[in-house]
Write a protein that holds these residues in place. Structure first.
Motif, PDB file in Angstrom:
ATOM      1  N   THR A  47     -26.127  16.000  -8.586  1.00  0.00           N
ATOM      2  CA  THR A  47     -27.003  15.163  -7.368  1.00  0.00           C
ATOM      3  C   THR A  47     -26.222  14.048  -6.684  1.00  0.00           C
ATOM      4  O   THR A  47     -26.003  13.023  -7.778  1.00  0.00           O
ATOM      5  N   VAL A  49     -28.363  11.353  -7.265  1.00  0.00           N
ATOM      6  CA  VAL A  49     -28.391   9.878  -8.031  1.00  0.00           C
ATOM      7  C   VAL A  49     -27.577  10.142  -8.900  1.00  0.00           C
ATOM      8  O   VAL A  49     -26.845   9.204  -9.395  1.00  0.00           O
ATOM      9  N   ALA A  52     -24.306   9.547  -7.876  1.00  0.00           N
ATOM     10  CA  ALA A  52     -24.202   7.640  -7.910  1.00  0.00           C
ATOM     11  C   ALA A  52     -24.354   7.027  -9.405  1.00  0.00           C
ATOM     12  O   ALA A  52     -23.595   5.317  -9.320  1.00  0.00           O
ATOM     13  N   GLU A  53     -24.893   7.299 -10.137  1.00  0.00           N
ATOM     14  CA  GLU A  53     -24.912   6.676 -11.520  1.00  0.00           C
ATOM     15  C   GLU A  53     -23.416   7.279 -12.578  1.00  0.00           C
ATOM     16  O   GLU A  53     -23.397   5.784 -13.191  1.00  0.00           O
ATOM     17  N   THR A  58     -24.005   2.905  -5.735  1.00  0.00           N
ATOM     18  CA  THR A  58     -25.586   2.669  -4.694  1.00  0.00           C
ATOM     19  C   THR A  58     -24.983   4.060  -3.594  1.00  0.00           C
ATOM     20  O   THR A  58     -24.571   4.082  -3.672  1.00  0.00           O
ATOM     21  N   ARG A  59     -26.830   4.599  -3.987  1.00  0.00           N
ATOM     22  CA  ARG A  59     -26.722   5.510  -3.472  1.00  0.00           C
ATOM     23  C   ARG A  59     -26.050   6.292  -1.979  1.00  0.00           C
ATOM     24  O   ARG A  59     -25.260   7.171  -1.721  1.00  0.00           O
ATOM     25  N   ARG A  69     -26.419  15.903  -0.660  1.00  0.00           N
ATOM     26  CA  ARG A  69     -25.882  16.845  -1.988  1.00  0.00           C
ATOM     27  C   ARG A  69     -25.599  18.538  -1.581  1.00  0.00           C
ATOM     28  O   ARG A  69     -23.635  18.974  -2.446  1.00  0.00           O
TER      29      ARG A  69
END
Length: 216
Positions: A47, A49, A52-53, A58-59, A69
Motif C-alpha cells: 500500500t 502507507v 512510505a513507512e 511521507t505519502r 497503489r
C-alpha cells in the motif's frame, strides 16, 4: 527559593526529512520497496502507507512518483515480468538447430542463476495468488512458449522426429514447465540446507529435457 525551569522536550521527535530526489529517481526505489513488502507479506500488503513507512518518507513523496497503489503494482509487475522474460530467454539464446545436450544445460543454469540473483522478484511471480500478477505472468509465459515453439520445430525436424506438428505443442509445454519446476525447486529450498546447487539442478533439468525432446 526559585526552581530552575527545565526545557520541555517534545513527546514525538519531528520526522527527519528525506533527502530530496526527483520522481524519476524515486520510482525505482518505490518499486524496490514494494517488491520487498510483497515478498515478505504478499502483494495485498503493498500500500502507499506501507511503502512510505518502509522508506521513511511521507505519502506525498510516493504520490509524486505514482498516482496510486494500482499504478505502483502495474509498474512493479511490468518490471519484474521484463526481468523474467530476459532470464527465460537465456535458455533460447544462441540456439543451434541440432542443439546438443550442453546447450540445454547451459540454458537452465543461466535461468537459475538469474533466479538466485533476484529471488524476491521470482517469488512475486511464482508465489502470488493475486489476479493481476497471474494474468501478466500468463501473458509473459505465452510469449516464451511461442518463442520456444519457433526454435524447437527446426530442431525436431533435424533430429528426424516423426509427427512434429502434432508433438510440438506437447514438447514445448514440457520444456517451459520444466523451467518453471526448476525455478520453484530452487525457491523452495532452505537457505541453510539446500538440496540443489544452481549448477547441479541446471545440469539435471537440462539433461532431462534434452533427452526427453531428443527421443520423442
Amino acid at each position: 527559593m526559585a526552581h530552575a525551569v527545565e526545557a520541555s522536550t517534545p513527546a514525538t521527535a519531528p520526522r527527519v526529512r528525506a533527502r530530496h530526489l526527483g520522481p524519476e529517481r524515486r520510482r525505482p526505489q518505490i518499486l524496490d520497496t514494494a517488491l520487498e513488502i510483497a515478498a515478505e507479506s504478499g502483494i495485498s500488503a503493498v500500500t502507499i502507507v506501507a511503502i512510505a513507512e518502509r522508506m521513511h518518507v511521507t505519502r506525498p513523496v510516493i504520490y509524486a512518483g505514482f498516482p496510486g497503489r494500482t499504478a505502483v503494482l502495474k509498474a512493479l509487475i511490468a518490471r519484474e515480468e521484463k526481468y523474467f522474460a530476459e532470464a527465460l530467454d537465456a535458455i533460447l539464446h544462441n540456439r543451434q538447430v541440432e542443439a546438443p545436450e550442453q546447450v540445454f544445460i547451459d540454458g537452465f543454469q543461466a535461468l537459475l542463476t538469474a533466479v538466485r540473483a533476484r529471488p524476491q522478484a521470482w517469488l512475486l511471480l511464482y508465489g502470488s495468488p493475486d489476479n493481476d500478477v497471474m494474468d501478466l505472468f500468463g501473458r509473459g509465459r505465452a510469449v516464451v512458449a511461442a518463442r520456444c515453439a519457433q526454435l524447437l520445430e527446426p530442431t525436431l525436424r533435424s533430429w528426424g522426429t516423426v509427427d512434429v506438428d502434432a508433438k510440438l505443442p506437447v514438447l514445448v509445454e514440457q520444456w517451459v514447465s520444466a523451467g518453471e519446476g526448476a525455478v520453484r525447486t530452487l525457491l523452495s529450498q532452505r537457505a541453510d540446507d539446500p538440496v540443489w546447487t544452481v549448477e547441479d539442478l541446471g545440469t539435471f533439468v537440462g539433461q532431462s529435457v534434452y533427452r526427453s525432446l531428443r527421443h520423442a
